[in-house]
Design a protein around this motif. Structure first.
Motif, PDB file in Angstrom:
ATOM      1  N   UNK A  32       4.172  -3.843  -6.023  1.00 16.64           N
ATOM      2  CA  UNK A  32       2.960  -3.093  -5.701  1.00 16.64           C
ATOM      3  C   UNK A  32       1.785  -3.766  -6.405  1.00 16.64           C
ATOM      4  N   UNK A  33       0.754  -4.057  -5.620  1.00 20.15           N
ATOM      5  CA  UNK A  33      -0.418  -4.784  -6.090  1.00 20.15           C
ATOM      6  C   UNK A  33      -1.655  -3.896  -5.930  1.00 20.15           C
ATOM      7  N   UNK A  34      -2.584  -4.016  -6.871  1.00 19.66           N
ATOM      8  CA  UNK A  34      -3.842  -3.267  -6.821  1.00 19.66           C
ATOM      9  C   UNK A  34      -5.003  -4.248  -6.694  1.00 19.66           C
ATOM     10  N   UNK A  35      -5.967  -3.888  -5.859  1.00 23.05           N
ATOM     11  CA  UNK A  35      -7.112  -4.770  -5.642  1.00 23.05           C
ATOM     12  C   UNK A  35      -8.047  -4.721  -6.842  1.00 23.05           C
ATOM     13  N   UNK A  36      -8.404  -5.889  -7.352  1.00 23.86           N
ATOM     14  CA  UNK A  36      -9.302  -6.014  -8.496  1.00 23.86           C
ATOM     15  C   UNK A  36     -10.665  -6.481  -7.998  1.00 23.86           C
ATOM     16  N   UNK A  37     -11.659  -5.635  -8.126  1.00 22.75           N
ATOM     17  CA  UNK A  37     -12.990  -5.956  -7.631  1.00 22.75           C
ATOM     18  C   UNK A  37     -13.654  -7.061  -8.449  1.00 22.75           C
ATOM     19  N   UNK A  38     -13.255  -7.224  -9.695  1.00 25.21           N
ATOM     20  CA  UNK A  38     -13.888  -8.228 -10.557  1.00 25.21           C
ATOM     21  C   UNK A  38     -13.419  -9.633 -10.167  1.00 25.21           C
ATOM     22  N   UNK A  39     -12.110  -9.834 -10.133  1.00 25.83           N
ATOM     23  CA  UNK A  39     -11.563 -11.157  -9.802  1.00 25.83           C
ATOM     24  C   UNK A  39     -11.413 -11.390  -8.308  1.00 25.83           C
ATOM     25  N   UNK A  40     -11.576 -10.347  -7.503  1.00 26.82           N
ATOM     26  CA  UNK A  40     -11.419 -10.436  -6.054  1.00 26.82           C
ATOM     27  C   UNK A  40     -10.027 -10.945  -5.675  1.00 26.82           C
ATOM     28  N   UNK A  41      -9.020 -10.449  -6.389  1.00 24.95           N
ATOM     29  CA  UNK A  41      -7.636 -10.788  -6.103  1.00 24.95           C
ATOM     30  C   UNK A  41      -6.770  -9.550  -6.259  1.00 24.95           C
ATOM     31  N   UNK A  42      -5.542  -9.665  -5.755  1.00 28.59           N
ATOM     32  CA  UNK A  42      -4.570  -8.593  -5.916  1.00 28.59           C
ATOM     33  C   UNK A  42      -3.845  -8.765  -7.253  1.00 28.59           C
ATOM     34  N   UNK A  43      -3.804  -7.691  -8.029  1.00 28.37           N
ATOM     35  CA  UNK A  43      -3.196  -7.707  -9.354  1.00 28.37           C
ATOM     36  C   UNK A  43      -1.874  -6.961  -9.308  1.00 28.37           C
ATOM     37  N   UNK A  44      -0.812  -7.606  -9.779  1.00 25.31           N
ATOM     38  CA  UNK A  44       0.511  -7.007  -9.763  1.00 25.31           C
ATOM     39  C   UNK A  44       0.573  -5.855 -10.763  1.00 25.31           C
ATOM     40  N   UNK A  45       1.018  -4.687 -10.284  1.00 29.55           N
ATOM     41  CA  UNK A  45       1.106  -3.487 -11.114  1.00 29.55           C
ATOM     42  C   UNK A  45       2.562  -3.139 -11.408  1.00 29.55           C
ATOM     43  N   UNK A  46       3.412  -3.143 -10.389  1.00 29.98           N
ATOM     44  CA  UNK A  46       4.818  -2.763 -10.574  1.00 29.98           C
ATOM     45  C   UNK A  46       5.702  -3.711  -9.790  1.00 29.98           C
ATOM     46  N   UNK A  69      -2.281   5.804 -20.866  1.00 34.21           N
ATOM     47  CA  UNK A  69      -2.554   4.402 -21.162  1.00 34.21           C
ATOM     48  C   UNK A  69      -3.726   3.947 -20.307  1.00 34.21           C
ATOM     49  N   UNK A  70      -4.721   3.341 -20.958  1.00 29.52           N
ATOM     50  CA  UNK A  70      -5.925   2.883 -20.259  1.00 29.52           C
ATOM     51  C   UNK A  70      -6.029   1.374 -20.335  1.00 29.52           C
ATOM     52  N   UNK A  71      -6.674   0.808 -19.352  1.00 33.58           N
ATOM     53  CA  UNK A  71      -6.887  -0.619 -19.302  1.00 33.58           C
ATOM     54  C   UNK A  71      -8.152  -1.046 -19.999  1.00 33.58           C
ATOM     55  N   UNK A  72      -8.514  -2.329 -19.856  1.00 34.16           N
ATOM     56  CA  UNK A  72      -9.711  -2.845 -20.504  1.00 34.16           C
ATOM     57  C   UNK A  72     -10.978  -2.204 -19.975  1.00 34.16           C
ATOM     58  N   UNK A  73     -10.960  -1.804 -18.719  1.00 29.87           N
ATOM     59  CA  UNK A  73     -12.135  -1.181 -18.130  1.00 29.87           C
ATOM     60  C   UNK A  73     -12.187   0.313 -18.363  1.00 29.87           C
ATOM     61  N   UNK A  74     -11.246   0.855 -19.130  1.00 37.49           N
ATOM     62  CA  UNK A  74     -11.238   2.284 -19.412  1.00 37.49           C
ATOM     63  C   UNK A  74     -10.556   3.127 -18.362  1.00 37.49           C
ATOM     64  N   UNK A  75     -10.023   2.519 -17.312  1.00 41.20           N
ATOM     65  CA  UNK A  75      -9.355   3.258 -16.259  1.00 41.20           C
ATOM     66  C   UNK A  75      -7.886   3.476 -16.623  1.00 41.20           C
ATOM     67  N   UNK A  76      -7.337   4.577 -16.134  1.00 40.31           N
ATOM     68  CA  UNK A  76      -5.938   4.886 -16.385  1.00 40.31           C
ATOM     69  C   UNK A  76      -5.034   3.875 -15.684  1.00 40.31           C
ATOM     70  N   UNK A  77      -4.036   3.381 -16.382  1.00 36.69           N
ATOM     71  CA  UNK A  77      -3.047   2.486 -15.786  1.00 36.69           C
ATOM     72  C   UNK A  77      -1.975   3.318 -15.104  1.00 36.69           C
ATOM     73  N   UNK A  78      -1.515   2.817 -13.998  1.00 36.05           N
ATOM     74  CA  UNK A  78      -0.521   3.542 -13.216  1.00 36.05           C
ATOM     75  C   UNK A  78       0.690   2.665 -13.006  1.00 36.05           C
ATOM     76  N   UNK A  79       1.765   3.287 -12.649  1.00 36.12           N
ATOM     77  CA  UNK A  79       2.988   2.620 -12.244  1.00 36.12           C
ATOM     78  C   UNK A  79       3.511   3.318 -11.006  1.00 36.12           C
ATOM     79  N   UNK A  80       4.401   2.658 -10.307  1.00 39.36           N
ATOM     80  CA  UNK A  80       4.930   3.216  -9.064  1.00 39.36           C
ATOM     81  C   UNK A  80       6.366   3.672  -9.280  1.00 39.36           C
ATOM     82  N   UNK A  81       6.649   4.861  -8.736  1.00 39.13           N
ATOM     83  CA  UNK A  81       7.971   5.457  -8.872  1.00 39.13           C
ATOM     84  C   UNK A  81       8.455   5.941  -7.508  1.00 39.13           C
ATOM     85  N   UNK A  82       9.756   6.127  -7.408  1.00 39.29           N
ATOM     86  CA  UNK A  82      10.355   6.741  -6.224  1.00 39.29           C
ATOM     87  C   UNK A  82      10.414   8.248  -6.465  1.00 39.29           C
ATOM     88  N   UNK A  83       9.563   8.992  -5.753  1.00 42.67           N
ATOM     89  CA  UNK A  83       9.457  10.423  -5.998  1.00 42.67           C
ATOM     90  C   UNK A  83      10.333  11.248  -5.067  1.00 42.67           C
TER      91      UNK A  83
END
Length: 997
Positions: free
Chosen positions: A623-637, A692-706
């Motif tokens: 699972x990848x999240x779009x990063x507006x700063x680097x304009x790339x997909x960032x691997x999250x899980x 848990x927060x990232x460098x930009x102060x946003x909450x970090x997330x992970x992906x789970x099977x719910x």
């Protein structure tokens, strides 16, 4: 469901007279727009780029008048049948709007309301790029077009679309008389002359042979204003080099030709030096030089060459020749020599199939000396060796001090002849297939095997121009087949024309296509590269150019790119790819199969190696999240073996058969071959009870099977290597359809997406391998051996259409079949392969049809010239995107209607019965409206009784407190909220005075 109710046929097969006239009017308007659709920017379709000019304004006015007349005829359609018959006999009205031409008949159907855009993208052919004389333009050749790019901006300036009836482009060269003129030859014997600066075709000539190359020089010896065109031709197994004068005499094209050389071996390269005084030809492993006998003879039929040849140690894959002088042909003779001095000062460099570079300095002088003195030494070459595979391209520098070469190693090598040193530019994106030195010697143009080209400065070796097209792995047949070289490295499977590709349409940015592409494409020099799709390419479908490219899997890019056992390093292959409904998340599924050499010691015998590969396969869900700063997909899980069978003795990690996105919330669903359906959602990460927060102060997330749902069926082995399970969400995300096909039966599940409960199970609804399925409003669309549309609410078969055989194997036919659903436009598109005879050989085109779920008659149908790799819905926009085996992208969209009044937003008509009758809003609301009361509707939920709501008086209106709304919206995190329709019902219940029970 042993019985199927077949719905009554809709009366849509017969078109009214007004509809027919409306079709003719639409064809007239499309024909008037044809001249403005092919602009200098490459002929991009009308739905992506605006048009300017007086012609467009005139076309719009004429189209507006025609539509006004068509609407008038449509109003008269409701008159009695007798009046209709009288109107159909009014021929003058029909003649007034009769279309002028039918050239775009395969792209647009009159009155259908749909149109297919011109193709963007395309595959670069195996030809060297060309610099303009001022080096301000770079000219590239594609299969059926020539494209001119600006070297200052890398932007497409102009597209020259050649004739498609004479095969693909096999050669192109600038005129030696006028550098604004360009000669282009096609495989089936056609030469065209263009003014590439204005985009005008100046003439075309037919030649009764297959053409494989072209070179141009000025007329000898007085250099009058006429081009002498050399062509490489093949006829009945014989290869020739022919000189041609192509003249245009008062509109009449005349051709004067003369054969200069005949060869049994295929001619792979032709170089013309000294204004036609010297020709150098490569044929197999033979290097042939030709010297003009009498340069003063101006007639073509009297032109003769003296031919001399040498045999190279290797098969010639690339070649270049240069003269020591930059002057034109000098007729001055030396007293003790019978041959011109300038013509003997010729150097030739040759690239071999086994990786050697041979340098012949003063080759012609040595051959003449050997001819005069039989005891003289034969021409000796200087050997340069660094490449481990065939040399894809080799060129001289302008001053003759350097040789530039490249090949499969993705390394540009610069050889300094005086010192013997070499300079390397490694880690290019793909194998090098062409190298061209600019006229001033200040730049190198390089064409790579990943369908891209770039311009490097000779001083810094830094890119100044970059052109990248669609980089899907396609099957490229070389114009001339090279001999096979036995190698130690493990061979890979050749890319097939019939295959599928992982791709998705960007939900956040309109006009962008996400594709999983390989690192490089198969090379023409006989080395098969890894076809694994390890990279993500973001493509602009309006221009066909690349926006971004990043790695999705682990990549091992090295100079050698081989392992200790001489086996080629293989990256994981991305087989599935989807984006979330808001475009902020990307989900990918990758597979990696270990090489046979790595696990053969685990197998009992050679037959068990394949089974060991299945047990040691690696599968990851990322699972990848779009990063507006680097304009790339960032691997999250990254989840390893997400569908590993539990409680099973099998060591196989379990393959993921399908991946779909939830259209109403951030989430995905997967189905594995162990028969488990899993729903995936993001969750905020906690550490010691703190977010848990990232460098930009946003909450970090992970992906789970719910949520997990067992389909109580172990899917058998894949049939013919195709997918045997597919998923589809309803528009509001409340219902999920899962189709499974095994060797013994076919099953269709209807699942409540909110809690994962199976509401119904249908057996043997479809036959054959399941290709795809989709949900449109109240209809379920299934593509297998037949196209089936099922009414879920009324529980009956709306219609079923058999799929005709295409003449190829069942596995290839299924791979070329596609289904895409546009839930917002209430349509779906189907693609099936269709066989056609092309010049005495069996070829395949793709039949594309758009249907409404209410009628078996397609609203639009057309034939596309290539086999489709992917068919995708355009997501937020209405329409579809296609990707074919020629690396071309087309858009299928509703026709643009030019309004005659202020624009009003088109509103979908609400279904009868009010809001509760909308399919998927709430599963229980679907069931109460069932007419039959049995079948699918009776299984989804128990029977309920609903009373008509009373309209409250103003005094009885409910009072809604702020805390009541807060209880609805603030009880959960934003990503875990229920569907929007459920929230709406709760809010509406508060204002209606109802309470949830």
């Amino acid at each position: 469901m042993s019985k199927r109710k077949v719905g009554e046929e809709r009366g849509e097969d017969g078109l009214g007279e007004a509809s027919k006239k409306r079709k003719i009017a639409h064809a007239e308007s499309s024909g008037s727009r044809k001249s403005v659709e092919r602009q200098e920017d490459g002929g991009v379709a009308a739905d992506y780029a605006g048009f300017e000019g007086k012609k467009l304004k005139q076309a719009r006015i004429r189209a507006r008048k025609e539509r006004k007349m068509a609407r008038k005829e449509m109003r008269d359609e409701n008159e009695p049948a007798k009046e209709d018959e009288q109107k159909t006999s009014e021929k003058p009205a029909i003649k007034k709007v009769k279309p002028k031409k039918e050239k775009r008949k395969t792209h647009r159907q009159s009155g259908s309301g749909w149109q297919v855009s011109d193709a963007v993208g395309g595959q670069l052919v195996d030809l060297d790029p060309i610099f303009s004389a001022e080096e301000d333009h770079l000219i590239l050749a594609y299969e059926f077009s020539i494209r001119i790019y600006a070297t200052s901006t890398s932007l497409l300036i102009r597209t020259l679309s050649t004739s498609t009836n004479h095969g693909s482009i096999t050669g192109f060269a600038l005129s030696d008389v006028d550098p604004c003129h360009l000669y282009v030859c096609m495989n089936q014997g056609l030469v065209e002359k263009w003014d590439w600066k204005v985009g005008q075709r100046l003439g075309k000539w037919t030649i009764s042979s297959q053409l494989f190359g072209i070179a141009v020089t000025s007329k000898l010896p007085d250099e009058s204003a006429e081009d002498l065109v050399y062509t490489v031709e093949s006829r009945h197994g014989s290869w020739t080099v022919t000189g041609n004068y192509l003249r245009d005499m008062k509109g009449q094209q005349q051709t004067e030709e003369h054969t200069l050389l005949r060869s049994v071996d295929p001619i792979t390269s032709l170089r013309v030096s000294n204004s036609g005084g010297v020709l150098v030809v490569a044929a197999g492993n033979r290097l042939v030089t030709g010297q003009l006998v009498d340069p003063k003879n101006a007639t073509l039929k009297d032109m003769t060459y003296t031919w001399r040849e040498i045999v190279c140690p290797e098969w010639i894959t690339s070649m270049d020749a240069r003269m020591d002088t930059d002057h034109k042909y000098i007729a001055k003779r030396v007293a003790d020599e019978e041959e011109p001095t300038a013509s003997k000062a010729m150097d030739v460099v040759v690239g071999g199939l086994k990786g050697s570079v041979f340098v012949y300095q003063g080759l012609l002088r040595s051959l003449i000396e050997k001819e005069r003195k039989p005891h003289a030494a034969a021409p000796v070459s200087r050997l340069l060796h660094w490449h481990r595979n065939g040399v894809g391209a080799v060129k001289w520098s302008r001053d003759g001090n350097y040789i530039i070469s490249g090949g499969v190693e993705t390394v540009l090598v610069l050889w300094q002849l005086d010192t013997g040193q070499r300079q390397l530019l490694p880690h290019l994106s793909a194998p090098i297939e062409s190298i061209v030195v600019s006229p001033a010697g200040s730049s190198y143009a390089i064409r790579l095997a990943d369908n891209s080209a770039m311009v490097l400065s000779t001083a810094e070796l830094e890119p100044t121009v970059s052109v990248s097209g669609v980089q899907v792995a396609i099957s490229r047949r070389p114009m001339i087949q090279l001999p096979d070289i036995p190698r130690v490295s493990e061979s890979l499977n050749v890319v097939s024309v019939f295959r599928r590709f992982a791709g998705a349409v960007s939900r956040s940015t309109h006009g962008q296509l996400l594709l999983a592409v390989p690192g490089s494409l198969p090379s023409r020099i006989g080395v098969t590269n890894n076809p694994s799709a390890a990279y993500l390419q973001t493509l602009d479908v309006r221009s066909g150019s690349q926006i971004a490219r990043q790695a999705l899997t682990r990549t091992k890019v090295t100079d050698r790119n081989i392992g200790p056992e001489s086996n080629l390093i293989v990256e994981p292959n991305v087989v599935l790819l989807q984006t979330s409904h808001d475009g902020k998340w990307l989900a990918t599924v990758e597979e990696w199969i270990p090489p046979r050499k790595d696990i053969q010691f685990l197998a009992i015998d050679a037959g068990d190696i394949g089974e060991e590969q299945k047990f040691h396969i690696e599968i990851y869900l990322k699972f990848w999240q779009w990063d507006e700063v680097s304009k790339q997909w960032k691997l999250v899980s990254r989840i390893e073996a997400p569908h590993l069978p539990t409680g099973s003795s099998s060591d196989s990690p379990g393959k993921i058969l399908d991946l779909v996105e939830d259209p109403s919330s951030t989430g995905f669903a997967t189905i594995g071959d162990e028969g488990m359906l899993k729903f995936w959602k993001p969750k905020i990460r906690y550490r010691d009870g703190i977010k848990v927060k990232g460098k930009d102060g946003q909450n970090l997330v992970t992906w789970i099977c719910w949520s997990t749902t067992s389909l109580t069926l172990h899917v058998s082995d894949h049939i013919d290597g195709q997918l045997c399970a597919r998923l589809a969400f309803s528009l509001d995300g409340s219902l999920l359809a899962a189709g499974v096909h095994s060797a013994s039966t076919s099953l269709l599940y209807m699942i409540d997406a909110e809690n994962g409960d199976i509401r119904t199970l249908c057996q043997d609804m479809f036959s054959g391998l399941l290709i795809n399925l989709g949900i449109i409003d109240r209809h379920l669309v299934v593509l297998a051996d037949t196209l089936l549309v099922w009414d879920i609410v009324d529980d009956w078969l709306t219609y079923e259409i058999p799929i005709p055989p295409s003449g190829t194997s069942p596995a290839k036919q299924r791979a070329a079949m596609h289904l895409a659903v546009d839930q917002r436009a209430q349509t779906f598109a189907v693609v099936i392969p269709e066989a056609t005879n092309s010049r005495s050989r069996l070829a395949f085109v793709s039949r594309l049809a758009v249907f409404s779920p209410a009628s078996p008659t397609p609203v639009f149908s057309t034939a596309l010239p290539h086999t489709l790799f992917a068919l995708l819905s355009m997501g937020p926009k209405r329409g579809y995107l296609t990707l074919d085996s020629a690396a071309e992208v087309r858009a299928l969209t509703p026709a643009v209607q030019l309004p005659t009044m202020p624009i009003e937003l088109a509103v979908e008509p609400p279904p009868p019965g009010g809001l509760d009758n909308i399919y998927g809003t709430r599963i229980g609301s679907l069931l109460d409206k069932s007419k039959s009361g049995k079948g699918l509707s009776s299984l989804l939920a128990p029977e309920t009784k609903s009373a008509a709501p009373a309209v409250p008086d103003e005094d009885d209106a409910a009072v809604v407190r702020p805390h009541q709304l807060a209880e609805i919206f603030e009880t959960q995190n934003s990503f875990a909220l229920p569907p929007v329709t459920a929230l709406f019902e709760r809010v509406a219940g508060l204002f209606a005075g109802r309470r949830e029970g």
